[in-house]
Scaffold this motif. Sequence first.
Motif, PDB file in Angstrom:
ATOM      1  N   SER A  75      54.067   4.176  25.138  1.00 52.23           N
ATOM      2  CA  SER A  75      53.747   5.471  24.544  1.00 52.23           C
ATOM      3  C   SER A  75      54.524   6.571  25.242  1.00 52.23           C
ATOM      4  N   ASP A  77      54.406  10.725  25.479  1.00 54.70           N
ATOM      5  CA  ASP A  77      53.656  11.934  25.157  1.00 54.70           C
ATOM      6  C   ASP A  77      54.421  13.155  25.650  1.00 54.70           C
ATOM      7  N   ARG A  91      52.625  19.274  20.913  1.00 53.90           N
ATOM      8  CA  ARG A  91      51.833  18.126  21.341  1.00 53.90           C
ATOM      9  C   ARG A  91      52.300  16.929  20.507  1.00 53.90           C
ATOM     10  N   LYS A  93      53.310  12.634  20.186  1.00 51.97           N
ATOM     11  CA  LYS A  93      53.057  11.299  20.703  1.00 51.97           C
ATOM     12  C   LYS A  93      53.874  10.282  19.906  1.00 51.97           C
ATOM     13  N   GLU A  95      54.814   6.043  19.793  1.00 50.90           N
ATOM     14  CA  GLU A  95      54.350   4.753  20.277  1.00 50.90           C
ATOM     15  C   GLU A  95      55.182   3.628  19.663  1.00 50.90           C
TER      16      GLU A  95
END
Length: 265
Positions: A75, A77, A91, A93, A95
């Motif tokens: 992941s 971030d 923000r 993310k 994966e």
Amino acid sequence: MKFFNIVFILLLTSLTLPLRADEEFCGIHNKAFQAGESITYEVYYRVAKVYFGAGEAVFNTGIEQVNGKTVYHVSGDGKTYSFYDNFFKVRDKYESFIDTATMQPLKFIRNVDEGGYKIYENITFNKTVNTAITTKGVYKVPSCVQDVISSIYYARNIDFSKMKPGDKVPFSLFLDDQLYEIYVRYLGKEIVKTKYGKFRAIKFKPLLIKGTIFDGGEKMTVWVTDDANHVPIRVESPISVGSVIVEMTNFKNRRNPLNSLLDVN
């Protein structure tokens, strides 16, 4: 180009130097990282030799099961610092679920929120029929195509000693329901100073193709550790005003000794 997309593209191009669409592409086994590894990067803007810290990106690696296969769950971030949140809050993310046996991605998720602009992307790679299944359709892809995250971790296992200065090598990337062909040029080795410390490093420049998500030319410079970890430690690229710089600031639970580190700041 959005804030965290810049981070991933810089890191991606910094690590995908030797990827090929031939029989060598799928023959790599992981010796560069392990579950529990964590790497932190800080993103800076530099204007007139002054650095401004804008945000950070953190990459973590774990072990999970996906459809009966053991995978690395990696992941990434990214976020802006609180001061910049007042102007443009990020923000993000990313994966990737990477088959530990083949180092090929089985699934990729991108969840982006940048200044109110949101994207959710979920890709399943069917390695049996070589397709990428997204929310918009089913796409034919090469047998060893990579996503943004898996490319980074796949390429950390490349034997850079086989490269000669000036070598140019292509690789394939599936992103935003499209297949991209991108090139990079290997430049050799040198000593580089970062905020983390001084390293023996491998240096190269992406040779990017006009008409894709990138500008054309060789404007970006990249350094990765000259050891078995092959971790990107510094990436620099000019922008319209100044430049963007990404530097490693923390590296935990590494698989191999960081013996390229000559001095710690």
